[in-house]
Design a protein around this motif. Structure first.
Motif, PDB file in Angstrom:
ATOM      1  N   VAL A   1       0.853  -1.186   0.000  1.00  0.00           N
ATOM      2  CA  VAL A   1       0.000   0.000   0.000  1.00  0.00           C
ATOM      3  C   VAL A   1       0.891   1.240   0.000  1.00  0.00           C
ATOM      4  CG1 VAL A   1      -1.726   1.328   1.253  1.00  0.00           C
ATOM      5  CG2 VAL A   1      -1.880  -1.165   1.213  1.00  0.00           C
ATOM      6  N   ALA A   2       0.895   1.964  -1.104  1.00  0.00           N
ATOM      7  CA  ALA A   2       1.557   3.263  -1.159  1.00  0.00           C
ATOM      8  C   ALA A   2       0.545   4.292  -0.682  1.00  0.00           C
ATOM      9  CB  ALA A   2       2.018   3.563  -2.575  1.00  0.00           C
ATOM     10  N   VAL A   3       0.887   5.019   0.365  1.00  0.00           N
ATOM     11  CA  VAL A   3      -0.062   5.907   1.032  1.00  0.00           C
ATOM     12  C   VAL A   3       0.134   7.345   0.557  1.00  0.00           C
ATOM     13  CG1 VAL A   3      -0.858   6.760   3.272  1.00  0.00           C
ATOM     14  CG2 VAL A   3      -0.057   4.390   3.050  1.00  0.00           C
ATOM     15  N   GLY A   4      -0.980   8.024   0.292  1.00  0.00           N
ATOM     16  CA  GLY A   4      -0.915   9.445  -0.044  1.00  0.00           C
ATOM     17  C   GLY A   4       0.012   9.734  -1.210  1.00  0.00           C
ATOM     18  N   GLN A   5       0.908  10.710  -1.021  1.00  0.00           N
ATOM     19  CA  GLN A   5       1.787  11.147  -2.098  1.00  0.00           C
ATOM     20  C   GLN A   5       2.824  10.093  -2.490  1.00  0.00           C
ATOM     21  OE1 GLN A   5       3.399  14.932  -0.828  1.00  0.00           O
ATOM     22  NE2 GLN A   5       1.590  16.054  -1.514  1.00  0.00           N
ATOM     23  N   THR A   6       2.971   9.063  -1.686  1.00  0.00           N
ATOM     24  CA  THR A   6       3.897   7.986  -2.060  1.00  0.00           C
ATOM     25  C   THR A   6       3.416   7.283  -3.323  1.00  0.00           C
ATOM     26  OG1 THR A   6       4.515   7.673   0.250  1.00  0.00           O
ATOM     27  CG2 THR A   6       5.101   5.918  -1.246  1.00  0.00           C
ATOM     28  N   LYS A   7       2.123   7.343  -3.624  1.00  0.00           N
ATOM     29  CA  LYS A   7       1.615   6.763  -4.873  1.00  0.00           C
ATOM     30  C   LYS A   7       2.332   7.376  -6.066  1.00  0.00           C
ATOM     31  CE  LYS A   7      -3.114   5.901  -3.182  1.00  0.00           C
ATOM     32  NZ  LYS A   7      -3.001   6.591  -1.868  1.00  0.00           N
ATOM     33  N   LEU A   8       2.471   8.712  -6.055  1.00  0.00           N
ATOM     34  CA  LEU A   8       3.152   9.394  -7.159  1.00  0.00           C
ATOM     35  C   LEU A   8       4.629   9.039  -7.186  1.00  0.00           C
ATOM     36  CD1 LEU A   8       3.205  11.397  -9.480  1.00  0.00           C
ATOM     37  CD2 LEU A   8       3.438  13.257  -7.806  1.00  0.00           C
ATOM     38  N   LEU A   9       5.264   8.990  -6.007  1.00  0.00           N
ATOM     39  CA  LEU A   9       6.681   8.631  -5.952  1.00  0.00           C
ATOM     40  C   LEU A   9       6.900   7.230  -6.484  1.00  0.00           C
ATOM     41  CD1 LEU A   9       9.600   9.199  -5.124  1.00  0.00           C
ATOM     42  CD2 LEU A   9       9.023   8.414  -2.822  1.00  0.00           C
ATOM     43  N   ARG A  10       6.028   6.306  -6.126  1.00  0.00           N
ATOM     44  CA  ARG A  10       6.167   4.923  -6.617  1.00  0.00           C
ATOM     45  C   ARG A  10       6.025   4.875  -8.133  1.00  0.00           C
ATOM     46  NH1 ARG A  10       2.321   0.108  -4.452  1.00  0.00           N
ATOM     47  NH2 ARG A  10       0.777   1.411  -5.498  1.00  0.00           N
ATOM     48  N   LEU A  11       5.110   5.682  -8.672  1.00  0.00           N
ATOM     49  CA  LEU A  11       4.944   5.732 -10.122  1.00  0.00           C
ATOM     50  C   LEU A  11       6.207   6.255 -10.794  1.00  0.00           C
ATOM     51  CD1 LEU A  11       3.236   5.529 -12.687  1.00  0.00           C
ATOM     52  CD2 LEU A  11       2.361   7.836 -12.195  1.00  0.00           C
ATOM     53  N   VAL A  12       6.738   7.364 -10.265  1.00  0.00           N
ATOM     54  CA  VAL A  12       7.980   7.918 -10.829  1.00  0.00           C
ATOM     55  C   VAL A  12       9.103   6.890 -10.722  1.00  0.00           C
ATOM     56  CG1 VAL A  12       9.751   9.697 -10.550  1.00  0.00           C
ATOM     57  CG2 VAL A  12       7.324  10.309 -10.346  1.00  0.00           C
ATOM     58  N   HIS A  13       9.202   6.221  -9.579  1.00  0.00           N
ATOM     59  CA  HIS A  13      10.258   5.233  -9.372  1.00  0.00           C
ATOM     60  C   HIS A  13      10.125   4.071 -10.345  1.00  0.00           C
ATOM     61  CE1 HIS A  13      12.311   1.855  -7.290  1.00  0.00           C
ATOM     62  NE2 HIS A  13      13.161   2.803  -6.924  1.00  0.00           N
ATOM     63  N   SER A  14       8.894   3.682 -10.669  1.00  0.00           N
ATOM     64  CA  SER A  14       8.693   2.564 -11.600  1.00  0.00           C
ATOM     65  C   SER A  14       9.129   2.931 -13.018  1.00  0.00           C
ATOM     66  CB  SER A  14       7.220   2.143 -11.610  1.00  0.00           C
ATOM     67  OG  SER A  14       6.388   3.136 -12.220  1.00  0.00           O
ATOM     68  N   ILE A  15       9.045   4.227 -13.334  1.00  0.00           N
ATOM     69  CA  ILE A  15       9.459   4.687 -14.659  1.00  0.00           C
ATOM     70  C   ILE A  15      10.952   4.946 -14.701  1.00  0.00           C
ATOM     71  CG2 ILE A  15       9.193   6.552 -16.349  1.00  0.00           C
ATOM     72  CD1 ILE A  15       6.324   6.896 -15.209  1.00  0.00           C
ATOM     73  N   SER A  16      11.453   5.628 -13.663  1.00  0.00           N
ATOM     74  CA  SER A  16      12.871   5.981 -13.616  1.00  0.00           C
ATOM     75  C   SER A  16      13.351   6.073 -12.174  1.00  0.00           C
ATOM     76  CB  SER A  16      13.123   7.317 -14.325  1.00  0.00           C
ATOM     77  OG  SER A  16      14.464   7.748 -14.128  1.00  0.00           O
ATOM     78  N   PRO A  17      13.966   5.018 -11.640  1.00  0.00           N
ATOM     79  CA  PRO A  17      14.505   5.088 -10.285  1.00  0.00           C
ATOM     80  C   PRO A  17      15.491   6.240 -10.105  1.00  0.00           C
ATOM     81  CG  PRO A  17      14.452   2.815 -11.037  1.00  0.00           C
ATOM     82  CD  PRO A  17      14.111   3.668 -12.227  1.00  0.00           C
ATOM     83  N   ALA A  18      16.259   6.530 -11.142  1.00  0.00           N
ATOM     84  CA  ALA A  18      17.237   7.621 -11.043  1.00  0.00           C
ATOM     85  C   ALA A  18      16.544   8.962 -10.861  1.00  0.00           C
ATOM     86  CB  ALA A  18      18.121   7.647 -12.290  1.00  0.00           C
ATOM     87  N   LEU A  19      15.442   9.173 -11.573  1.00  0.00           N
ATOM     88  CA  LEU A  19      14.696  10.418 -11.425  1.00  0.00           C
ATOM     89  C   LEU A  19      14.100  10.530 -10.030  1.00  0.00           C
ATOM     90  CD1 LEU A  19      13.464  13.014 -12.520  1.00  0.00           C
ATOM     91  CD2 LEU A  19      11.568  11.649 -13.442  1.00  0.00           C
ATOM     92  N   ALA A  20      13.556   9.431  -9.517  1.00  0.00           N
ATOM     93  CA  ALA A  20      13.004   9.441  -8.156  1.00  0.00           C
ATOM     94  C   ALA A  20      14.085   9.802  -7.143  1.00  0.00           C
ATOM     95  CB  ALA A  20      12.399   8.079  -7.828  1.00  0.00           C
ATOM     96  N   ARG A  21      15.277   9.280  -7.327  1.00  0.00           N
ATOM     97  CA  ARG A  21      16.377   9.602  -6.402  1.00  0.00           C
ATOM     98  C   ARG A  21      16.757  11.072  -6.497  1.00  0.00           C
ATOM     99  NH1 ARG A  21      18.239   4.427  -8.114  1.00  0.00           N
ATOM    100  NH2 ARG A  21      19.630   5.381  -9.660  1.00  0.00           N
ATOM    101  N   ARG A  22      16.806  11.608  -7.697  1.00  0.00           N
ATOM    102  CA  ARG A  22      17.173  13.028  -7.865  1.00  0.00           C
ATOM    103  C   ARG A  22      16.147  13.936  -7.211  1.00  0.00           C
ATOM    104  NH1 ARG A  22      18.688  11.450 -13.152  1.00  0.00           N
ATOM    105  NH2 ARG A  22      16.803  12.373 -14.060  1.00  0.00           N
ATOM    106  N   ILE A  23      14.886  13.562  -7.276  1.00  0.00           N
ATOM    107  CA  ILE A  23      13.835  14.375  -6.696  1.00  0.00           C
ATOM    108  C   ILE A  23      13.924  14.350  -5.161  1.00  0.00           C
ATOM    109  CG2 ILE A  23      11.338  14.538  -6.332  1.00  0.00           C
ATOM    110  CD1 ILE A  23      11.028  13.488  -9.232  1.00  0.00           C
ATOM    111  N   MET A  24      14.118  13.147  -4.603  1.00  0.00           N
ATOM    112  CA  MET A  24      14.008  12.976  -3.166  1.00  0.00           C
ATOM    113  C   MET A  24      15.264  13.334  -2.394  1.00  0.00           C
ATOM    114  SD  MET A  24      10.917  12.208  -2.652  1.00  0.00           S
ATOM    115  CE  MET A  24      11.100  11.916  -0.895  1.00  0.00           C
ATOM    116  N   ILE A  25      16.429  13.232  -3.017  1.00  0.00           N
ATOM    117  CA  ILE A  25      17.688  13.361  -2.274  1.00  0.00           C
ATOM    118  C   ILE A  25      17.847  14.740  -1.629  1.00  0.00           C
ATOM    119  CG2 ILE A  25      19.110  14.195  -4.183  1.00  0.00           C
ATOM    120  CD1 ILE A  25      20.132  11.516  -1.607  1.00  0.00           C
ATOM    121  N   GLN A  26      17.215  15.758  -2.218  1.00  0.00           N
ATOM    122  CA  GLN A  26      17.386  17.121  -1.721  1.00  0.00           C
ATOM    123  C   GLN A  26      16.573  17.432  -0.488  1.00  0.00           C
ATOM    124  OE1 GLN A  26      15.489  20.077  -4.445  1.00  0.00           O
ATOM    125  NE2 GLN A  26      14.730  18.261  -5.520  1.00  0.00           N
ATOM    126  N   TYR A  27      15.587  16.591  -0.171  1.00  0.00           N
ATOM    127  CA  TYR A  27      14.685  16.899   0.942  1.00  0.00           C
ATOM    128  C   TYR A  27      15.243  16.450   2.282  1.00  0.00           C
ATOM    129  CZ  TYR A  27      11.298  18.020  -2.622  1.00  0.00           C
ATOM    130  OH  TYR A  27      10.656  18.603  -3.692  1.00  0.00           O
TER     131      TYR A  27
END
Length: 239
Positions: free
Chosen positions: A213-239
């Motif tokens: 179960v991906a909760v809340g905004q994690t649904k979008l993160l999981r989608l991005v990660h499924s398309i491009s793990p590298a992009l998901a890492r670039r987005i999240m690493i700064q937070y």
């Protein structure tokens, strides 16, 4: 999973997401045991009709107390929710004691509790293990490397034991919350999901026998990660 009449154990169930999960399970007719470290918060849960077990999951004695507290009971649902953060900034000479507490609580404790309680779960005709990880299990943030590492490791462990238990009566679910407003996240900026709303999505997943179960905004993160793990890492690493 039919929850009415089932016995559930929620670690870290006296506060935050765990407290809300416990309340919602109770509302669906489950008998719920909660664990925690604060005597005052456990007393408050007992006043609401919950059974309680005091135990610090970063310590072996705490793990023992929790396992012994449910010994011989018809445990059907185990929710590994207890977790702690860890400040870890290399430029500031981080505390290894804090890192060890985070690893022990977030990773070793769920593994130990599952290992020791699995025979009880298997003895039920319908049982489930729920491991609460995080959206950060998919892609880490620079400010919390130890916390992120524990959640990523717990995600891998969850996927592996789900396969091992595929032919048994024990289902295994992973819940990946986003940033949720709790005591642990107090002072953090950004939009946060309420603990109640987060718990509601997790409980719906339990009822539906979901594997993940991906909760809340994690649904979008999981989608991005499924398309491009590298992009998901670039987005999240700064937070």
């Amino acid at each position: 999973m039919e929850l009415r009449g089932k016995l559930a154990l929620v670690t870290g169930g006296s506060d935050g997401i765990g407290r809300e999960i416990a309340l919602q399970l109770q509302g669906l007719g489950a008998e719920v045991i909660v664990t925690g470290r604060s005597a005052g918060k456990l007393q408050a849960m007992a006043a609401l009709g919950f059974s309680t077990i005091a135990g610090d999951l970063s310590q072996q004695a705490g793990i023992d107390a929790i396992v012994e507290g449910v010994a011989g009971k018809p445990l059907a649902l185990l929710v590994n929710n207890a977790g702690v953060g860890s400040d870890y900034e290399l430029d500031d000479i981080p505390s290894l004691a804090s890192a060890a507490q985070c690893i022990d609580t977030n990773l070793y404790a769920p593994i130990a509790v599952i290992t020791r309680l699995l025979p009880q779960l298997k003895a039920q005709g319908d049982a489930m293990i729920v491991n609460i990880t995080s959206g950060l299990a998919l892609a880490p943030r620079a400010g919390g490397p130890i916390y992120c590492a524990t959640k990523a490791a717990l995600r891998s462990y969850t996927q592996a034991i789900r396969y091992q238990l595929r032919a048994s009566s024990v289902k295994v679910m992973e819940a990946l919350p986003p940033l949720v407003a709790t005591n642990m996240t107090s002072g953090r900026g950004g939009k946060m999901m309420t603990a109640s709303d987060c718990a509601a999505e997790i409980v719906r997943g339990i009822k539906a026998n979901s594997a993940e179960v991906a909760v809340g905004q994690t649904k979008l993160l999981r989608l991005v990660h499924s398309i491009s793990p590298a992009l998901a890492r670039r987005i999240m690493i700064q937070y």
